[in-house]
Design an enzyme around this catalytic site. Structure first.
Site, PDB file in Angstrom:
ATOM      1  N   GLU A 134       0.830  -1.211   0.000  1.00 57.95           N
ATOM      2  CA  GLU A 134       0.000   0.000   0.000  1.00 57.95           C
ATOM      3  C   GLU A 134       0.864   1.261   0.000  1.00 57.95           C
ATOM      4  OE1 GLU A 134      -3.281  -0.002  -0.291  1.00 57.95           O
ATOM      5  OE2 GLU A 134      -3.395  -2.181  -0.227  1.00 57.95           O
ATOM      6  N   GLU A 189      -5.763   4.307   7.986  1.00 57.88           N
ATOM      7  CA  GLU A 189      -5.264   3.785   6.711  1.00 57.88           C
ATOM      8  C   GLU A 189      -5.163   2.264   6.750  1.00 57.88           C
ATOM      9  OE1 GLU A 189      -4.425   3.394   2.939  1.00 57.88           O
ATOM     10  OE2 GLU A 189      -5.001   5.306   3.829  1.00 57.88           O
ATOM     11  N   GLU A 247     -10.543  -2.592   1.848  1.00 60.93           N
ATOM     12  CA  GLU A 247     -10.337  -2.737   0.405  1.00 60.93           C
ATOM     13  C   GLU A 247      -9.917  -4.157   0.045  1.00 60.93           C
ATOM     14  OE1 GLU A 247      -7.630   0.250  -0.954  1.00 60.93           O
ATOM     15  OE2 GLU A 247      -9.104   1.858  -0.747  1.00 60.93           O
TER      16      GLU A 247
END
Length: 128
Positions: free
Chosen positions: A34, A75, A82
């Site tokens: 990420e 995050e 996700e």
């Protein structure tokens, strides 16, 4: 029945020790996969160092680093949502989009909070 068996759950300190390694694996995965996580962590480290230099006392320092940690946590949650949504299928679904958009909105709110706290603090230092 599948060939995969879930191992028995550990208890006590052994469970905590295993949880520590699962957390390490999660951080490693987020760092490698990420780019947004890497950017947030680097910005957070910069702000933590800056807060250590600028803050007059421990409380002020804590209030300055709070949005840094909050954004890193959000995050991680955003990225995990996700990944979970992507795992469920490759087809587009409106609910999957909504889940991803809401997780992204949570991070946006965290970043706005970070900007407001630091912006107000730096403005006060500048106007002094």
């Amino acid at each position: 029945m599948s060939d995969f068996e879930v191992p028995p759950k550990a208890k006590g300190f052994k469970r905590l020790f295993k949880a520590l390694f699962y957390s390490k694996d999660g951080l490693k995965c987020a760092w490698i996969e990420e780019s947004a996580f890497r950017q947030i962590v680097i910005l957070a480290l910069f702000c933590i160092v800056l807060a250590s230099y600028l803050a007059k006392d421990f409380l002020e320092w804590g209030l300055l680093i709070l949005p840094c940690f909050l954004s890193v946590v959000v995050e991680l949650i955003n990225s995990s949502i996700e990944k979970a949504v992507d795992f469920t299928g490759t087809e587009f679904h409106p609910l999957a989009k909504k889940a991803k958009d809401m997780a992204s909105a949570a991070q946006l709110i965290g970043l706005i909070f970070w900007t407001l706290i630091w912006g107000r603090y730096l403005l006060a230092l500048y106007l002094k």
